[in-house]
Design a protein around this motif. Structure first.
Motif, mmCIF file in Angstrom:
data_model
loop_
_atom_site.group_PDB
_atom_site.id
_atom_site.type_symbol
_atom_site.label_atom_id
_atom_site.label_comp_id
_atom_site.label_asym_id
_atom_site.label_seq_id
_atom_site.Cartn_x
_atom_site.Cartn_y
_atom_site.Cartn_z
ATOM 1 N N ASN A 91 0.874 -1.176 0.000
ATOM 2 C CA ASN A 91 0.000 0.000 0.000
ATOM 3 C C ASN A 91 0.911 1.227 0.000
ATOM 4 O O ASN A 91 1.504 1.552 1.029
ATOM 5 N N LYS A 116 0.158 4.223 -0.227
ATOM 6 C CA LYS A 116 -0.470 5.404 0.403
ATOM 7 C C LYS A 116 -0.251 6.625 -0.486
ATOM 8 O O LYS A 116 -0.198 6.495 -1.709
ATOM 9 N N HIS A 127 -9.509 1.120 4.837
ATOM 10 C CA HIS A 127 -8.234 1.289 5.548
ATOM 11 C C HIS A 127 -8.450 2.205 6.749
ATOM 12 O O HIS A 127 -9.230 3.150 6.684
ATOM 13 N N GLU A 147 -5.206 -4.948 10.501
ATOM 14 C CA GLU A 147 -4.192 -3.919 10.718
ATOM 15 C C GLU A 147 -4.486 -3.183 12.027
ATOM 16 O O GLU A 147 -5.309 -2.255 12.041
ATOM 17 N N ALA A 188 -0.139 -0.263 15.308
ATOM 18 C CA ALA A 188 1.072 -0.835 14.694
ATOM 19 C C ALA A 188 1.366 -0.217 13.329
ATOM 20 O O ALA A 188 2.368 -0.561 12.703
ATOM 21 N N ILE A 189 0.501 0.679 12.875
ATOM 22 C CA ILE A 189 0.672 1.224 11.522
ATOM 23 C C ILE A 189 1.619 2.408 11.547
ATOM 24 O O ILE A 189 1.355 3.410 12.221
ATOM 25 N N GLY A 190 2.713 2.279 10.827
ATOM 26 C CA GLY A 190 3.653 3.383 10.682
ATOM 27 C C GLY A 190 4.372 3.747 11.969
ATOM 28 O O GLY A 190 5.024 4.784 12.059
ATOM 29 N N GLY A 221 0.910 -3.684 9.460
ATOM 30 C CA GLY A 221 1.320 -2.809 10.564
ATOM 31 C C GLY A 221 2.785 -3.028 10.847
ATOM 32 O O GLY A 221 3.163 -3.999 11.497
ATOM 33 N N SER A 222 3.623 -2.144 10.257
ATOM 34 C CA SER A 222 5.076 -2.206 10.466
ATOM 35 C C SER A 222 5.683 -3.558 10.065
ATOM 36 O O SER A 222 6.631 -4.027 10.688
ATOM 37 N N LEU A 270 -0.112 -6.760 4.357
ATOM 38 C CA LEU A 270 -0.405 -5.484 3.708
ATOM 39 C C LEU A 270 0.659 -4.532 4.245
ATOM 40 O O LEU A 270 0.689 -4.227 5.436
ATOM 41 N N GLY A 282 2.987 -1.099 4.288
ATOM 42 C CA GLY A 282 3.025 0.323 3.960
ATOM 43 C C GLY A 282 4.441 0.762 3.647
ATOM 44 O O GLY A 282 4.967 0.531 2.558
ATOM 45 N N GLY A 283 5.092 1.379 4.627
ATOM 46 C CA GLY A 283 6.409 1.991 4.427
ATOM 47 C C GLY A 283 7.430 1.103 3.725
ATOM 48 O O GLY A 283 8.124 1.546 2.802
HETATM 49 O O1 LIG Z 1 -1.229 0.704 6.827
HETATM 50 C C1 LIG Z 1 -0.454 -0.144 6.441
HETATM 51 C C2 LIG Z 1 -0.679 -0.860 5.178
HETATM 52 O O2 LIG Z 1 -1.961 -0.628 4.702
HETATM 53 C C3 LIG Z 1 0.752 -0.476 7.215
HETATM 54 O O3 LIG Z 1 1.632 0.573 7.112
HETATM 55 P P1 LIG Z 1 3.144 0.384 7.670
HETATM 56 O O4 LIG Z 1 3.663 -0.894 7.065
HETATM 57 O O5 LIG Z 1 3.877 1.599 7.163
HETATM 58 O O6 LIG Z 1 3.039 0.305 9.148
#
Ligand SMILES: O=C(CO)COP(=O)(O)O
Length: 249
Positions: A9, A11, A94, A166, A170-172, A211-212, A231, A233-234
């Protein structure tokens, strides 16, 4: 046996020009016949990424869509618009959309119906906040999100869906759920699907953790019986993603 699905993702990152460069960097290295890999760039890069992925097995996903077919919804994008560009997957609900853009369990349900009607594969996101986890109500929160999302969705459609757990905390944040915490909630999600439908649907739906996720924790997460993918993100914006899709190697 469920084929794992690992989606990036992106973003609100990467111009179309930058997206092409990222596709070039990653596309050959992430080719893996045992794992479905999907890139979810911003809308503005979908065409460029599709072109860049020509001949690749990497799938293309969008990060959101509207639940109506068309109309006076300034700034919104319909399922048909995505399909016309060759998009196959769409992230729905999301937590960032729930938090900043007024997405609710009800709109998630409407979007899930529309995506399935149109033949897009939905990636439905659920997950509790830090406060909800601290209060110990994560099971109730995720159960409600799953039940509301799948309201009136038929079993054969439900089986095509991907669910992403997610946890918002734990996200970002660099704070991953432990593999046991992630597995526990993914198992609850599967148990809920079994209650709503049956064990065949529950055993077919792929459940991702997000989530990370990074190159160091992916092996342990993917080793859990109810986690069928990630899934990301970063770490999906960097070469680390190559190691992530090669989990267990
Ligand atoms: O929200 C996310 C994927 O949709 C997770 O983001 P991170 O991997 O950056 O924590």
């Amino acid at each position: 046996m469920r084929k794992p699905i690992i989606a990036g993702n992106w973003k609100m990152n990467k111009t179309a020009t930058e997206a092409v460069a990222l596709v070039e960097l990653l596309k050959e290295k992430v080719a893996n016949k045992d794992v479905k890999v999907v890139f979810c760039p911003p809308y503005t890069s979908l065409v460029a990424v599709k072109e860049g992925l020509d001949g690749s097995t990497v799938g293309l996903g969008a990060q959101n869509m509207h639940f109506e077919d068309n109309g006076a919804f300034t700034g919104e994008i319909s399922a048909d618009m995505l399909l016309d560009l060759g998009v196959e997957y769409v992230i729905i609900g999301h937590s960032e959309r729930r938090q900043y853009f007024n997405e609710t369990n009800e709109t998630v349900n409407k979007k899930l119906h529309k995506a399935l009607e149109k033949g897009l594969i939905p990636i439905v996101c659920v997950g509790e906040s830090l406060q909800e986890r601290e209060e110990g109500i994560q099971e109730a929160v995720v159960t409600t999100q799953v039940c509301e999302a799948f309201k009136n969705v038929q079993a054969d459609d439900a089986a095509k869906t991907v669910v992403a757990y997610e946890p918002i905390w734990a996200i970002g944040t660099g704070k991953t759920a432990t593999s046991d915490q992630a597995e526990e909630v993914c198992r609850w999600i599967r148990e809920n699907l079994e209650k709503i439908y049956d064990s065949e649907v529950a055993q077919t739906v792929r459940i991702q953790y997000g989530g990370s996720v990074n190159a160091s924790n992916v092996d342990e997460l993917m080793g859990m019986p109810n986690i069928d993918g990630a899934l990301v993100g970063g770490a999906s914006l960097k070469e680390d993603f190559v190691r992530i899709v090669q989990f267990g190697a």
